[in-house]
Design a protein around this motif. Structure first.
Motif, PDB file in Angstrom:
ATOM      1  N   PHE A 194      -6.156  -2.980  -2.665  1.00  0.00           N
ATOM      2  CA  PHE A 194      -7.139  -1.959  -3.029  1.00  0.00           C
ATOM      3  C   PHE A 194      -8.592  -2.428  -2.924  1.00  0.00           C
ATOM      4  N   ARG A 226       0.836  -1.206   0.000  1.00  0.00           N
ATOM      5  CA  ARG A 226       0.000   0.000   0.000  1.00  0.00           C
ATOM      6  C   ARG A 226       0.869   1.253   0.000  1.00  0.00           C
ATOM      7  N   THR A 246     -15.389   3.166  -4.181  1.00  0.00           N
ATOM      8  CA  THR A 246     -15.723   3.754  -5.475  1.00  0.00           C
ATOM      9  C   THR A 246     -17.068   3.235  -5.974  1.00  0.00           C
ATOM     10  N   ASP A 248      -3.344   9.177  -3.998  1.00  0.00           N
ATOM     11  CA  ASP A 248      -2.651   7.892  -4.031  1.00  0.00           C
ATOM     12  C   ASP A 248      -2.317   7.546  -5.478  1.00  0.00           C
ATOM     13  N   THR A 290     -10.693   0.354  -1.507  1.00  0.00           N
ATOM     14  CA  THR A 290     -10.815   1.455  -2.463  1.00  0.00           C
ATOM     15  C   THR A 290     -11.845   1.124  -3.542  1.00  0.00           C
ATOM     16  N   GLY A 301      -9.618  10.666  -4.766  1.00  0.00           N
ATOM     17  CA  GLY A 301      -8.814   9.462  -4.561  1.00  0.00           C
ATOM     18  C   GLY A 301      -7.609   9.399  -5.480  1.00  0.00           C
ATOM     19  N   LEU A 323      -4.967   2.517 -10.738  1.00  0.00           N
ATOM     20  CA  LEU A 323      -6.076   1.582 -10.644  1.00  0.00           C
ATOM     21  C   LEU A 323      -7.296   2.068 -11.406  1.00  0.00           C
ATOM     22  N   MET A 324      -7.589   3.365 -11.307  1.00  0.00           N
ATOM     23  CA  MET A 324      -8.820   3.911 -11.860  1.00  0.00           C
ATOM     24  C   MET A 324      -8.678   4.411 -13.292  1.00  0.00           C
ATOM     25  N   ALA A 382      -3.858   4.262  -6.531  1.00  0.00           N
ATOM     26  CA  ALA A 382      -5.284   4.397  -6.846  1.00  0.00           C
ATOM     27  C   ALA A 382      -5.470   5.070  -8.197  1.00  0.00           C
ATOM     28  N   ASN A 383      -4.574   5.996  -8.539  1.00  0.00           N
ATOM     29  CA  ASN A 383      -4.653   6.658  -9.840  1.00  0.00           C
ATOM     30  C   ASN A 383      -4.481   5.641 -10.961  1.00  0.00           C
TER      31      ASN A 383
END
Length: 232
Positions: free
Chosen positions: A68, A27, A75, A106, A71, A102, A112-113, A109-110
């Motif tokens: 995640f 993480r 979302t 992070d 997260t 988000g 990831l999305m 997370a960026n």
């Protein structure tokens, strides 16, 4: 308790401890460096060997999913709440404001999305759910007259993903600047407001879009090309 059971219990506790250490280290490293970060660095920071990491997480996708999970769930909940808005434009902007907060916090997370990452089933499910949320809100906003009618779901997702990829570059110098650019971007998606009564000059219309929109398959391929490519 049998002697064999007494011998194996500490191993189970050690395994749980090592998994927790690896998840927390991942993480931290993903937040700093993104999802392309070295798994060797994650193992080193957790204080375990590479073999231990791969025993718990056989590939990068399994580790990403473990790190995640919360997260992804948050979302999905934000998307569910956005769908409940009577004003579709308000729901859409609230949803993207939550997502971008988000992305700014992070780097992992960026990634990831805003990209496609193979081997993460829950991420695939989230992308599908996210697309459906945006599709529903875009259609409703278009019916309500608040969004350009020549836009597709893929147009919106691509534009917002492209903006999202720039957010980490702002972190050191202007961490809240993404709010300005998100507003500017969303304003470009809005329908031209109705003119006041008896305007002296006819209102201008948005410029026509110069190329066809991406198909869902094309968008998926583009996002995968943007994503992390490290496999170990």
């Amino acid at each position: 308790m049998a002697a064999s059971e007494r011998r194996t219990a500490p191993l189970r506790r050690d395994a749980r401890r090592n998994r927790a250490l690896l998840t927390e280290a991942a993480r931290e490293v993903f937040a700093e460096q993104g999802l392309d970060a070295s798994l060797d660095e994650i193992a080193r920071r957790a204080g375990v060997g590479n073999a231990t990491l791969y025993r718990h997480f056989p590939d990068r996708g399994a580790l990403v999913e473990a790190v995640f999970h919360d997260t992804l769930a948050a979302t999905a909940r934000a998307g569910e709440q956005a769908r409940e808005y009577e004003d579709a434009w308000a729901g859409l902007t609230a949803y993207f404001d939550s997502v971008f907060a988000g992305l700014a916090a992070d780097r992992g997370a960026n990634d990831l999305m805003t990209t496609g990452i193979p081997g993460v089933p829950s991420l695939d499910a989230l992308h599908a759910e996210n697309r459906e949320t945006v599709r529903l809100l875009v259609r409703r906003a278009q019916r309500q007259g608040t969004m350009r009618t020549d836009l597709t779901t893929e147009d919106v997702l691509f534009v917002l993903a492209a903006l999202g990829r720039t957010v980490p570059a702002l972190a050191a110098t202007a961490p809240d600047a993404w709010r300005r650019y998100l507003t500017l971007t969303l304003n470009g998606l809005r329908a031209t407001p109705p003119p006041p009564s008896a305007p002296p000059v006819p209102p201008t219309s948005p410029a026509p879009l110069a190329a066809p929109p991406l198909t869902p398959a094309e968008l998926t391929e583009v996002l995968r090309d943007l994503g992390p490519h490290r496999t170990h």
